[in-house]
Scaffold this motif. Structure first.
Motif, PDB file in Angstrom:
ATOM      1  N   TYR A   1       9.263   4.017  -5.372  1.00 24.94           N
ATOM      2  CA  TYR A   1       9.119   4.133  -3.915  1.00 24.94           C
ATOM      3  C   TYR A   1      10.053   5.216  -3.366  1.00 24.94           C
ATOM      4  O   TYR A   1       9.628   6.087  -2.610  1.00 24.94           O
ATOM      5  CB  TYR A   1       9.420   2.785  -3.258  1.00 24.94           C
ATOM      6  N   LEU A   2      11.322   5.182  -3.769  1.00 24.97           N
ATOM      7  CA  LEU A   2      12.287   6.141  -3.215  1.00 24.97           C
ATOM      8  C   LEU A   2      11.986   7.569  -3.665  1.00 24.97           C
ATOM      9  O   LEU A   2      12.241   8.519  -2.944  1.00 24.97           O
ATOM     10  CB  LEU A   2      13.715   5.752  -3.605  1.00 24.97           C
TER      11      LEU A   2
ATOM     12  N   ARG B   1      -1.358   8.062  -4.819  1.00 30.54           N
ATOM     13  CA  ARG B   1      -0.457   8.814  -5.699  1.00 30.54           C
ATOM     14  C   ARG B   1      -0.751   8.405  -7.144  1.00 30.54           C
ATOM     15  O   ARG B   1      -1.204   7.299  -7.405  1.00 30.54           O
ATOM     16  CB  ARG B   1       1.019   8.517  -5.391  1.00 30.54           C
TER      17      ARG B   1
ATOM     18  N   ALA C   1       7.731   8.108  -1.981  1.00 29.51           N
ATOM     19  CA  ALA C   1       7.195   7.805  -0.655  1.00 29.51           C
ATOM     20  C   ALA C   1       7.649   8.790   0.406  1.00 29.51           C
ATOM     21  O   ALA C   1       7.009   8.925   1.435  1.00 29.51           O
ATOM     22  CB  ALA C   1       7.592   6.384  -0.244  1.00 29.51           C
ATOM     23  N   GLY C   2       8.747   9.493   0.152  1.00 34.08           N
ATOM     24  CA  GLY C   2       9.350  10.294   1.220  1.00 34.08           C
ATOM     25  C   GLY C   2       8.598  11.561   1.565  1.00 34.08           C
ATOM     26  O   GLY C   2       7.492  11.806   1.114  1.00 34.08           O
ATOM     27  N   GLU C   3       9.281  12.328   2.380  1.00 37.54           N
ATOM     28  CA  GLU C   3       8.756  13.574   2.929  1.00 37.54           C
ATOM     29  C   GLU C   3       8.251  14.521   1.844  1.00 37.54           C
ATOM     30  O   GLU C   3       8.895  14.687   0.823  1.00 37.54           O
ATOM     31  CB  GLU C   3       9.907  14.261   3.662  1.00 37.54           C
ATOM     32  N   GLU C   4       7.128  15.162   2.107  1.00 39.31           N
ATOM     33  CA  GLU C   4       6.662  16.192   1.191  1.00 39.31           C
ATOM     34  C   GLU C   4       7.465  17.459   1.425  1.00 39.31           C
ATOM     35  O   GLU C   4       7.800  17.795   2.540  1.00 39.31           O
ATOM     36  CB  GLU C   4       5.184  16.491   1.448  1.00 39.31           C
TER      37      GLU C   4
ATOM     38  N   LEU D   1       2.569  -1.112  -6.110  1.00 43.08           N
ATOM     39  CA  LEU D   1       2.715  -0.198  -4.972  1.00 43.08           C
ATOM     40  C   LEU D   1       1.423   0.573  -4.716  1.00 43.08           C
ATOM     41  O   LEU D   1       1.406   1.555  -3.984  1.00 43.08           O
ATOM     42  CB  LEU D   1       3.870   0.775  -5.225  1.00 43.08           C
TER      43      LEU D   1
ATOM     44  N   PRO E   1       0.784  -1.232   0.000  1.00 45.08           N
ATOM     45  CA  PRO E   1       0.000   0.000   0.000  1.00 45.08           C
ATOM     46  C   PRO E   1       0.819   1.287   0.000  1.00 45.08           C
ATOM     47  O   PRO E   1       0.265   2.362   0.159  1.00 45.08           O
ATOM     48  CB  PRO E   1      -0.801  -0.125   1.304  1.00 45.08           C
ATOM     49  N   ALA E   2       2.131   1.213  -0.219  1.00 49.10           N
ATOM     50  CA  ALA E   2       3.013   2.360   0.028  1.00 49.10           C
ATOM     51  C   ALA E   2       2.650   3.621  -0.757  1.00 49.10           C
ATOM     52  O   ALA E   2       2.812   4.724  -0.263  1.00 49.10           O
ATOM     53  CB  ALA E   2       4.455   1.970  -0.243  1.00 49.10           C
TER      54      ALA E   2
END
Lengths: 197, 321
Positions: free
Chosen positions: B313-314, B42, B317-320, B66, B37-38
């Motif tokens: 993913y990299l 999106r 998925a990270g910080e907005e 994903l 579910p990552a």
């Protein structure tokens, strides 16, 4: 840490050890006995640790179960459950790399899975773990064992087995350090106060 | 890392991290339930201005595994054939809320332009631009090599490792190959030694500045006992001049045959054979070699999904910000 008031120069750190190596060892031994008592024996028990330190704790618990119950095969009933991809805070934090997930060869269908983690705090990691688990199979029951419960739950989740209940404030930090990764067994609590200068 | 535009931009640490995450992704793809579910909520847009089967399907599969929403756009049958510019297409996608744009374009540099002009706020992933780069292909090739040469074929066994000291021979149409360029840079970053083998007519200008060795003789290059051999496709659709006298002569001098594979495995029993596909069987590779025991061609496709999952993913998925 971006807060200037918390820069190293004018911050006072109060740190104290709340569990030492022998206390951690006694807690794990007690949890191991509780698990057997609750489960009425070792049948169908699977220990799944949440990386990284939960995985190490799950291994230690499994060794203790094996000592008490020679019929329990520690290596065949221990695993590791990565919850990174199921977290609800992925977009709030820097990207985390996923850790390996390993399952017992026989799978987890119909077993009693004990999730093992070092610190229980908001409960969000455990929620993610429950989701991750349901993608891997259908256990008969899921229980939760943690070394430290520090309160401040944000979800309706509680632990079945707790090493130590530790009342904390949200400004404090709890560090679990284990020999395998940190060279020492201890649980420390640190509080940071802005200096008066 | 905001975009993935070229393999040459990647540092060793970034490349190793991508490969490590890809190994974890590959492990999840062996489960019964492969979906994670990552990237829920999106949107990933596949923008393909040039034909592609495996790269497009691979990116689409990766995004879906994903849990991202996927919109696939191919230039054929779209407003591009009415003359819409890259800019206007990009602005349309931005208005639809694309979090990532995967772009393949016949012009070298199109992904850079998309990333740098601010037409889209999403991450841009280069899925092949002209004769410039194809970074996810190089990542899946190095992933396959690392898994077998360092990890002994076990997922996770090579975590944190690079390809230091390994030797790779890349043979074929280097001139038209973005795969070759991306691989030379990425393999060099990871510490491997690369030898390019091609007829002089199929080597690009300035190849002497690339971080690799160049040879015109395949048998001599294989005689140095490399750890892997990568065959490139002869790009018949880009052959607008006579680059070699005949297909038969090309196969004889530069084709990967069962005899050449036997000679190679006599020197290095662990040798790996890669081909990015699609293969021209009988031209740059014989069916016997392609289906032989050292061939990783089918596994490369599987690994492609894992590598693209890691990249998405990299980047997403990270910080907005």
């Amino acid at each position: 840490m971006a807060d200037a008031r918390l820069s190293p120069e004018n911050v006072t750190v109060h740190a104290s050890t709340v569990l030492d190596a022998s206390e951690i060892s006694r807690s794990l031994t007690r949890i191991a006995h509780e698990l057997l008592e609750r489960n009425k024996g070792p049948q169908g028990l699977v220990l799944m640790g949440i990386p990284r330190r939960g995985t190490l704790l799950a291994r230690r618990l499994a060794e203790r179960l094996e000592q008490v119950e020679p019929g329990f095969d520690a290596a065949a009933c221990t695993g590791s459950l990565d919850v990174t991809m199921h977290r609800d805070d992925l977009r709030r934090n820097p990207t985390r790399a996923p850790e390996p997930t390993t399952l017992p060869a026989a799978g987890i269908d119909g077993t009693t899975v004990v999730l093992v983690d070092d610190v229980l705090y908001s409960g969000r990691t455990v929620r993610a773990a429950l989701d991750a688990l349901s993608d891997l199979g259908r256990p008969r029951a899921v229980r939760l064992a943690v070394l430290v419960d520090r309160g401040h739950r944000e979800l309706p989740i509680r632990a079945d087995h707790v090493g130590k209940n530790l009342p904390t404030s949200t400004s404090e930090r709890v560090y679990v350090r284990l020999v395998e990764t940190d060279g020492v067994d201890e649980v420390r609590i640190e509080s940071r106060e802005a200096g008066t200068s | 890392m905001k975009h993935l535009l070229s393999a040459a931009d990647l540092t060793r640490e970034q490349a190793v991290r991508l490969l490590d995450v890809a190994e974890q992704m590959a492990a999840t793809q062996q489960r019964e339930i492969k979906k994670l579910p990552a990237l829920r909520g999106r949107t990933v847009v596949n923008l393909f201005f040039e034909d592609s089967t495996r790269t497009r399907l691979s990116f689409e599969t990766a995004a879906k595994r994903l849990s991202a929403d996927v919109i696939t756009f191919s230039a054929k049958g779209s407003s591009v054939s009415k003359g819409e510019s890259l800019k206007d297409t990009a602005l349309t996608l931005q208005a639809m809320g694309a979090d990532a744009v995967v772009i393949r374009h016949a012009s070298s540099g199109a992904p850079h332009r998309l990333a740098e002009k601010g037409w889209t706020s999403g991450a841009v992933l280069n899925a092949g631009d002209g004769t410039h780069e194809h970074p996810t292909q190089a990542l899946l090739d190095t992933f396959t090599l690392r898994k077998h040469l360092v990890g002994g074929g076990q997922l996770g066994a090579a975590a944190g490792a690079d390809l230091a000291g390994r030797r790779v021979v890349v043979v074929g149409d280097v001139l038209h190959s973005r795969v070759a360029r991306s691989n030379v840079h990425l393999l060099h970053t990871l510490g491997a030694r690369v030898t390019l083998v091609a007829p002089p007519t199929l080597l690009p200008l300035g190849v002497e500045t690339w971080p690799c060795e160049v040879s015109y003789d395949l048998d001599a290059a294989l005689g140095e006992a490399p750890d892997a051999l990568m065959a490139l496709r002869v790009q018949l659709e880009r052959m607008n001049a006579a680059y070699f006298p005949s297909a038969r002569e090309y196969s004889r001098r530069y084709g990967v045959t069962a005899e050449r594979m036997a000679a190679l495995t006599a020197l290095t029993p662990h040798a790996q054979l890669l081909h990015p596909g699609p293969m021209n069987r009988g031209l740059e590779i014989t069916a016997e070699a392609a289906d032989g025991p050292r061939s990783r061609v089918v596994e490369q496709v599987t690994n492609g999904v894992a590598v693209r999952m890691a990249a998405l993913y990299l980047l997403l998925a990270g910080e907005e910000e």
